[in-house]
Scaffold this motif. Structure first.
Motif, short mmCIF file in Angstrom:
data_model
loop_
_atom_site.label_atom_id
_atom_site.label_comp_id
_atom_site.label_asym_id
_atom_site.label_seq_id
_atom_site.Cartn_x
_atom_site.Cartn_y
_atom_site.Cartn_z
N GLY A 31 13.53 -16.44 30.62
CA GLY A 31 13.57 -16.81 29.21
C GLY A 31 13.76 -15.66 28.24
O GLY A 31 13.80 -15.86 27.05
N GLY A 32 13.87 -14.45 28.75
CA GLY A 32 14.13 -13.31 27.89
C GLY A 32 12.88 -12.78 27.21
O GLY A 32 11.79 -13.29 27.39
N THR A 33 13.08 -11.73 26.44
CA THR A 33 11.98 -11.11 25.71
C THR A 33 12.19 -11.28 24.22
O THR A 33 13.32 -11.40 23.74
CB THR A 33 11.87 -9.60 26.04
OG1 THR A 33 13.07 -8.94 25.63
CG2 THR A 33 11.64 -9.36 27.51
N TYR A 34 11.10 -11.26 23.49
CA TYR A 34 11.10 -11.38 22.04
C TYR A 34 10.35 -10.18 21.48
O TYR A 34 9.19 -9.99 21.79
CB TYR A 34 10.41 -12.68 21.60
CG TYR A 34 11.21 -13.90 21.93
CD1 TYR A 34 11.83 -14.65 20.94
CD2 TYR A 34 11.40 -14.30 23.25
CE1 TYR A 34 12.59 -15.77 21.24
CE2 TYR A 34 12.16 -15.42 23.56
CZ TYR A 34 12.75 -16.14 22.56
OH TYR A 34 13.50 -17.23 22.86
N ASN A 77 12.50 -12.82 10.26
CA ASN A 77 13.40 -11.75 9.87
C ASN A 77 13.42 -10.60 10.87
O ASN A 77 14.45 -9.97 11.07
CB ASN A 77 13.03 -11.24 8.47
CG ASN A 77 13.96 -10.15 8.02
OD1 ASN A 77 15.17 -10.29 8.10
ND2 ASN A 77 13.40 -9.06 7.55
N SER A 78 12.30 -10.33 11.51
CA SER A 78 12.24 -9.16 12.39
C SER A 78 12.35 -9.50 13.88
O SER A 78 12.30 -8.61 14.72
CB SER A 78 10.94 -8.39 12.15
OG SER A 78 9.84 -9.14 12.58
N VAL A 79 12.50 -10.78 14.24
CA VAL A 79 12.53 -11.16 15.66
C VAL A 79 13.88 -10.81 16.28
O VAL A 79 14.93 -11.10 15.73
CB VAL A 79 12.25 -12.67 15.83
CG1 VAL A 79 12.39 -13.08 17.29
CG2 VAL A 79 10.87 -13.02 15.30
N VAL A 80 13.81 -10.18 17.45
CA VAL A 80 15.00 -9.83 18.22
C VAL A 80 14.79 -10.35 19.64
O VAL A 80 13.73 -10.14 20.22
CB VAL A 80 15.19 -8.29 18.26
CG1 VAL A 80 16.36 -7.91 19.14
CG2 VAL A 80 15.35 -7.73 16.86
N THR A 81 15.79 -11.03 20.17
CA THR A 81 15.70 -11.51 21.55
C THR A 81 16.66 -10.73 22.43
O THR A 81 17.74 -10.32 21.97
CB THR A 81 16.04 -13.02 21.65
OG1 THR A 81 17.37 -13.21 21.22
CG2 THR A 81 15.09 -13.85 20.81
N GLN A 82 16.25 -10.52 23.67
CA GLN A 82 17.11 -9.85 24.63
C GLN A 82 16.51 -9.99 26.02
O GLN A 82 15.36 -10.41 26.17
CB GLN A 82 17.30 -8.37 24.28
CG GLN A 82 16.02 -7.57 24.27
CD GLN A 82 16.28 -6.11 23.98
OE1 GLN A 82 16.47 -5.33 24.90
NE2 GLN A 82 16.30 -5.75 22.72
N ASP A 83 17.29 -9.65 27.02
CA ASP A 83 16.82 -9.63 28.39
C ASP A 83 16.55 -8.19 28.81
O ASP A 83 17.20 -7.26 28.31
CB ASP A 83 17.88 -10.22 29.34
CG ASP A 83 18.12 -11.70 29.10
OD1 ASP A 83 17.14 -12.42 28.83
OD2 ASP A 83 19.28 -12.13 29.18
N MET A 84 15.59 -8.03 29.71
CA MET A 84 15.37 -6.71 30.30
C MET A 84 16.59 -6.37 31.17
O MET A 84 17.20 -7.27 31.75
CB MET A 84 14.14 -6.71 31.20
CG MET A 84 12.83 -6.65 30.47
SD MET A 84 11.45 -6.43 31.63
CE MET A 84 11.56 -7.91 32.62
#
Length: 123
Positions: A31-34, A77-84
């Motif tokens: 599910g990725g990281t936040y 506003n500051s949330v960033v999603t990505q995968d390791m």
């Protein structure tokens, strides 16, 4: 991230990536990281389920005099999603590095429902 607690000294690499401690990785792989602004000028790192739980908890604690849309703008506003990546690293975007005043030396703390990333000097 139950059963994964502790603190780890790490370095921010030249590409602004930080290594997630191995014992915390399994919870973050699906599910990725936040990443978002944490309290006291750190960065909070969540798995998808942890982020959803935290978001709901925060939403229920919004002050009565704050319109829901104002809260949403502030929080998201500051949330960033990505995968390791394959080495268990996440990239910390400039706006979050600036918010937490991150330099090269970092402290990564594993808490019950999130990971916090701190500048080592501020920790």
């Amino acid at each position: 991230m139950s059963e994964a607690w502790g603190g780890f000294s790490v370095k921010l690499d030249d590409k602004h990536r930080v290594i997630v401690p191995p014992k915390a990785r399994p919870a973050l792989e699906i599910g990725g990281t936040y990443l978002t602004r944490g309290q006291d000028r750190c960065i909070a790192l969540f798995s998808r389920p942890q982020f959803d739980e935290y978001r709901e908890k925060i939403r229920l604690s919004v002050p009565a005099d704050m319109p829901a849309v104002a809260f949403d703008r502030l929080f998201f506003n500051s949330v960033v999603t990505q995968d390791m990546d394959k080495q268990g690293r996440v990239t910390i975007p400039l706006k979050l590095r600036e918010y937490a005043s991150l330099d090269r030396d970092l402290m990564v703390t594993l808490l019950d429902n999130r990971i916090e990333i701190w500048d080592a000097g501020k920790w």
